[in-house]
Design an enzyme around this catalytic site. Structure first.
Site, mmCIF file in Angstrom:
data_model
loop_
_atom_site.group_PDB
_atom_site.id
_atom_site.type_symbol
_atom_site.label_atom_id
_atom_site.label_comp_id
_atom_site.label_asym_id
_atom_site.label_seq_id
_atom_site.Cartn_x
_atom_site.Cartn_y
_atom_site.Cartn_z
ATOM 1 N N GLY A 1 -50.460 14.461 6.646
ATOM 2 C CA GLY A 1 -51.268 15.505 5.993
ATOM 3 C C GLY A 1 -52.352 14.853 5.168
ATOM 4 N N GLY B 1 -44.600 23.702 -23.058
ATOM 5 C CA GLY B 1 -44.515 25.089 -23.529
ATOM 6 C C GLY B 1 -43.432 25.868 -22.815
ATOM 7 N N HIS C 1 -85.901 16.556 7.121
ATOM 8 C CA HIS C 1 -85.649 15.472 8.070
ATOM 9 C C HIS C 1 -85.933 14.142 7.389
ATOM 10 C CE1 HIS C 1 -85.485 13.316 11.851
ATOM 11 N NE2 HIS C 1 -86.622 12.728 11.508
HETATM 12 P P1 FAD Z 1 -52.097 20.902 -12.039
HETATM 13 O O1 FAD Z 1 -53.341 20.138 -11.838
HETATM 14 O O2 FAD Z 1 -50.866 20.396 -11.395
HETATM 15 O O3 FAD Z 1 -51.879 20.972 -13.611
HETATM 16 C C1 FAD Z 1 -50.767 21.530 -14.197
HETATM 17 C C2 FAD Z 1 -50.600 20.942 -15.575
HETATM 18 O O4 FAD Z 1 -49.638 21.728 -16.285
HETATM 19 C C3 FAD Z 1 -50.049 19.513 -15.589
HETATM 20 O O5 FAD Z 1 -50.871 18.682 -16.362
HETATM 21 C C4 FAD Z 1 -48.665 19.640 -16.234
HETATM 22 O O6 FAD Z 1 -48.337 18.535 -17.056
HETATM 23 C C5 FAD Z 1 -48.843 20.877 -17.091
HETATM 24 N N1 FAD Z 1 -47.602 21.585 -17.360
HETATM 25 C C6 FAD Z 1 -46.668 22.010 -16.477
HETATM 26 N N2 FAD Z 1 -45.698 22.704 -17.093
HETATM 27 C C7 FAD Z 1 -46.020 22.715 -18.409
HETATM 28 C C8 FAD Z 1 -45.411 23.274 -19.554
HETATM 29 N N3 FAD Z 1 -44.308 23.988 -19.483
HETATM 30 N N4 FAD Z 1 -46.001 23.055 -20.748
HETATM 31 C C9 FAD Z 1 -47.140 22.329 -20.850
HETATM 32 N N5 FAD Z 1 -47.781 21.810 -19.805
HETATM 33 C C10 FAD Z 1 -47.239 22.001 -18.591
HETATM 34 N N6 FAD Z 1 -57.206 18.966 -4.499
HETATM 35 C C11 FAD Z 1 -58.505 19.060 -4.180
HETATM 36 O O7 FAD Z 1 -59.056 20.152 -4.190
HETATM 37 N N7 FAD Z 1 -59.229 17.950 -3.842
HETATM 38 C C12 FAD Z 1 -58.674 16.720 -3.804
HETATM 39 O O8 FAD Z 1 -59.356 15.740 -3.501
HETATM 40 C C13 FAD Z 1 -57.304 16.589 -4.127
HETATM 41 N N8 FAD Z 1 -56.711 15.386 -4.104
HETATM 42 C C14 FAD Z 1 -55.390 15.283 -4.454
HETATM 43 C C15 FAD Z 1 -54.788 14.036 -4.380
HETATM 44 C C16 FAD Z 1 -53.458 13.900 -4.710
HETATM 45 C C17 FAD Z 1 -52.827 12.528 -4.646
HETATM 46 C C18 FAD Z 1 -52.714 15.034 -5.141
HETATM 47 C C19 FAD Z 1 -51.278 14.889 -5.540
HETATM 48 C C20 FAD Z 1 -53.304 16.277 -5.194
HETATM 49 C C21 FAD Z 1 -54.640 16.418 -4.838
HETATM 50 N N9 FAD Z 1 -55.278 17.661 -4.844
HETATM 51 C C22 FAD Z 1 -56.586 17.760 -4.493
HETATM 52 C C23 FAD Z 1 -54.577 18.876 -5.251
HETATM 53 C C24 FAD Z 1 -54.939 19.226 -6.708
HETATM 54 O O9 FAD Z 1 -54.602 18.136 -7.543
HETATM 55 C C25 FAD Z 1 -54.204 20.480 -7.151
HETATM 56 O O10 FAD Z 1 -54.465 21.519 -6.238
HETATM 57 C C26 FAD Z 1 -54.675 20.911 -8.528
HETATM 58 O O11 FAD Z 1 -54.476 19.895 -9.474
HETATM 59 C C27 FAD Z 1 -53.938 22.179 -8.972
HETATM 60 O O12 FAD Z 1 -54.367 22.547 -10.245
HETATM 61 P P2 FAD Z 1 -53.443 23.381 -11.227
HETATM 62 O O13 FAD Z 1 -54.277 23.620 -12.442
HETATM 63 O O14 FAD Z 1 -52.857 24.535 -10.535
HETATM 64 O O15 FAD Z 1 -52.222 22.427 -11.604
HETATM 65 P P1 NAI Z 2 -49.441 18.368 3.715
HETATM 66 O O1 NAI Z 2 -48.776 19.681 3.757
HETATM 67 O O2 NAI Z 2 -50.915 18.271 3.805
HETATM 68 O O3 NAI Z 2 -48.859 17.445 4.895
HETATM 69 C C1 NAI Z 2 -47.495 17.152 5.020
HETATM 70 C C2 NAI Z 2 -47.237 16.573 6.399
HETATM 71 O O4 NAI Z 2 -45.921 16.049 6.436
HETATM 72 C C3 NAI Z 2 -47.327 17.624 7.507
HETATM 73 O O5 NAI Z 2 -48.156 17.153 8.521
HETATM 74 C C4 NAI Z 2 -45.868 17.788 7.943
HETATM 75 O O6 NAI Z 2 -45.763 18.153 9.290
HETATM 76 C C5 NAI Z 2 -45.323 16.393 7.673
HETATM 77 N N1 NAI Z 2 -43.849 16.326 7.522
HETATM 78 C C6 NAI Z 2 -43.055 17.167 6.830
HETATM 79 N N2 NAI Z 2 -41.751 16.762 6.908
HETATM 80 C C7 NAI Z 2 -41.735 15.630 7.653
HETATM 81 C C8 NAI Z 2 -40.702 14.715 8.088
HETATM 82 N N3 NAI Z 2 -39.424 14.898 7.764
HETATM 83 N N4 NAI Z 2 -41.046 13.659 8.836
HETATM 84 C C9 NAI Z 2 -42.334 13.443 9.179
HETATM 85 N N5 NAI Z 2 -43.352 14.268 8.791
HETATM 86 C C10 NAI Z 2 -43.066 15.337 8.032
HETATM 87 O O7 NAI Z 2 -48.903 17.675 2.379
HETATM 88 P P2 NAI Z 2 -49.437 16.486 1.514
HETATM 89 O O8 NAI Z 2 -50.267 15.555 2.323
HETATM 90 O O9 NAI Z 2 -48.238 15.968 0.809
HETATM 91 O O10 NAI Z 2 -50.402 17.195 0.475
HETATM 92 C C11 NAI Z 2 -49.898 18.182 -0.442
HETATM 93 C C12 NAI Z 2 -50.994 19.057 -0.936
HETATM 94 O O11 NAI Z 2 -51.908 18.356 -1.757
HETATM 95 C C13 NAI Z 2 -51.770 19.680 0.187
HETATM 96 O O12 NAI Z 2 -51.415 21.031 0.258
HETATM 97 C C14 NAI Z 2 -53.201 19.546 -0.185
HETATM 98 O O13 NAI Z 2 -53.804 20.791 -0.296
HETATM 99 C C15 NAI Z 2 -53.221 18.837 -1.538
HETATM 100 N N6 NAI Z 2 -54.150 17.716 -1.445
HETATM 101 C C16 NAI Z 2 -55.461 17.956 -1.186
HETATM 102 C C17 NAI Z 2 -56.343 16.933 -1.021
HETATM 103 C C18 NAI Z 2 -57.752 17.250 -0.701
HETATM 104 O O14 NAI Z 2 -58.152 18.387 -0.853
HETATM 105 N N7 NAI Z 2 -58.543 16.285 -0.260
HETATM 106 C C19 NAI Z 2 -55.936 15.540 -1.133
HETATM 107 C C20 NAI Z 2 -54.528 15.404 -1.377
HETATM 108 C C21 NAI Z 2 -53.693 16.452 -1.550
#
Ligand code: FAD
Ligand code: NAI
Length: 462
Positions: free
Chosen positions: A178, A115, A441
């Protein structure tokens, strides 16, 4: 031209929840999604697939390490990687199809394609232009790039590539200690990879309680993960099957190289708003590229809202979901509310790590007087029976009023336990309120009560 009360752009946890709530509140709603399936990053390449792999690899770890002691003898299972991937995919499919079902149930139109917003009140998808009284931008985030590091999603991967590797690598280097690095690093370590985590800072998981950071790192080391701390990655060099990771130690500027079969780049994520051309619409971005919004999620353009990862705040699915519900309420003329002080964070490793509210550092910075109640899972009968005695619950409460200000848990089911503290905080409870609540418990939750007791006259089992 079809016309809607609300068009949501993006169907991640922010977008799909906003769409459902809008429809429930009687607004004619559509949701645009460019991927082939609904659910965004979270369901397709984030929370859900990573948790499926964490679950499967944890089961293997239990079989290898704890079964024999419980009298469960026999060969440990071997890894059928293809089947594990199929299990992960089926978990994704049931969840993404679930959102499709909810859209149909709530009469939400799924507008398939990418979009754009040619002007306020209009959303273009392919050749079709739709009219919208309100637009919610929920386009999420993407992996941030690192200078000198070229991602090919095969040898040098982001989390997306790491979730679908062709095989379990022998050697994996993770850049960034992270959330993503530690969750996916744990997966591959449990599946047999040698995992080395290279982190720029001196502590893992920035922003977390330092005591939790230390305990967590010690536990991960015990599980086989190696850490190189205070190391800035300079560049990677990759062939079709191998890579070299060049890094510099900050303490002495010495240069080093690591060999790897796979390099996972996990150094953060950045807001995603390609396709939208926000500046020409007059929508301001923050310095970090997030869409600037008011307290009611309104952008600089009336009738255009933004929520989730594309805006400021923690990049978490539940934060996006809460904003999705709240912005729908605002559009429907009600009061949307998100309490940003009570958004839990959970890391789904084993053990889990969870936190909510203030840390001791933020309280010290703010000059607030606080007390600490801490309880080790070693004093919790259920945890000891389940090989989960390592870890603790820490509750921070106001020194004068006893009001709970934050909690930090590392231990079994921390991601579930944290929510009783969240509810307590929402109700403005004191540590004593929690301590006076009867807890069944033997449960892990007794450790939370004991930490609350430790804020007062002391815990019983310590
Ligand atoms: P998104 O989930 O990123 O969704 C955005 C959507 O918009 C996408 O499907 C994209 O295709 C669509 N989109 C973008 N632009 C357009 C456009 N112009 N037109 C149509 N569609 C479009 N968070 C947690 O809380 N717990 C977790 O365990 C967790 N694990 C994670 C593990 C990984 C590996 C990663 C990468 C992230 C994880 N996160 C986790 C973070 C979480 O996925 C995001 O915070 C969350 O998905 C954000 O939701 P959102 O709706 O803002 O965007
Ligand atoms: P992050 O921000 O959690 O961690 C990135 C790490 O990379 C930091 O510790 C930083 O100091 C380090 N770093 C940055 N530049 C570097 C370099 N040049 N060399 C070495 N280390 C470096 O980011 P991450 O793990 O990529 O996650 C992204 C987001 O996804 C997070 O903000 C998190 O909220 C979300 N997420 C949440 C999950 C959950 O809720 N369980 C699971 C996975 C993702």
């Amino acid at each position: 031209m079809s016309s809607y009360d609300v068009i949501v752009i993006g169907s991640g946890p922010g977008g799909y929840v906003a769409a459902i709530r809008c429809a429930q509140l009687g607004l004619k709603t559509a949701c645009v999604e460019g991927r082939d399936t609904l659910g965004g990053t979270c369901l397709n390449v984030g929370c859900i697939p990573s948790k499926a792999l964490l679950h499967a690899s944890h089961m293997l770890h239990e079989a290898e390490h704890n079964f024999a002691e419980m009298g469960l003898k026999g060969k440990s299972p071997s890894v059928d990687w293809k089947q594990m991937q199929a299990y992960k995919q089926s978990t994704i499919d049931t969840n993404t199809k679930g959102i499709e079902f909810l859209f149909k149930k709530n009469k939400i139109d799924w507008l398939k394609g990418w979009g754009s917003v040619p002007e306020a009140g209009r959303v273009k998808v392919g050749d079709d232009v739709h009219e919208a009284k309100n637009i919610i931008i929920a386009t999420g985030s993407e992996a941030a790039s690192l200078p000198g590091v070229e991602v090919d999603e095969k040898v040098v991967v982001t989390s997306t590539g790491a979730l679908e590797l062709g095989k379990v690598p022998k050697k994996m280097v993770v850049i960034g200690a992270g959330v993503i690095g530690l969750e996916l690093g744990s997966v591959y370590s449990r599946l047999g990879a040698e995992v080395t985590v290279v982190e720029f800072l001196d502590a893992i998981t920035p922003g977390m309680d330092p005591e939790v950071q230390k305990t967590f790192q010690r536990m991960l080391k015990k599980q086989g993960l190696e850490f190189i701390m205070g190391a800035a990655v300079q560049k990677t060099e990759a062939s079709k099957t191998k890579a070299k990771v060049h890094y510099k130690l900050r303490k002495d500027d010495s240069e080093h190289v690591l060999d790897a079969d796979v390099v996972l780049v996990a150094t953060g994520r950045k807001p995603y708003h390609d396709h939208l051309d926000l500046e020409s619409l007059g929508i301001r971005l923050t310095k970090r590229g997030q869409i600037a919004i008011t307290k009611e999620w309104q952008t600089d353009v009336k009738g255009i809202y933004a929520i989730g990862d594309v805006t400021e705040g923690p990049m978490l699915a539940h934060k996006a979901e809460d904003e999705g519900m709240a912005v729908a309420e605002v559009i429907a003329g009600k009061h949307g509310h998100v309490n940003y002080g009570v958004i839990p964070g959970v890391i789904y490793t084993h053990p889990e790590v969870a936190n909510v509210g203030e840390t001791e550092e933020t309280l010290k910075e703010a000059g607030r007087a606080y007390k600490v109640g801490k309880f080790s899972f070693m004093g919790n009968a259920r945890a000891k029976a389940n090989f989960a005695g390592d870890g603790f619950v820490k509750i921070l409460a106001d020194k004068e009023t006893d009001r709970i200000l934050g909690a930090h848990i590392i231990g079994p089911s921390a991601g579930d336990l944290i929510h009783e503290v969240c509810v307590a905080m929402e109700f403005g409870a004191s540590a004593q309120d929690l301590a006076m609540t009867c807890h069944a418990h033997p449960t892990y939750s007794e450790a939370v009560r004991e930490a609350a007791l430790a804020c007062g006259d002391g815990p019983i089992h310590m």
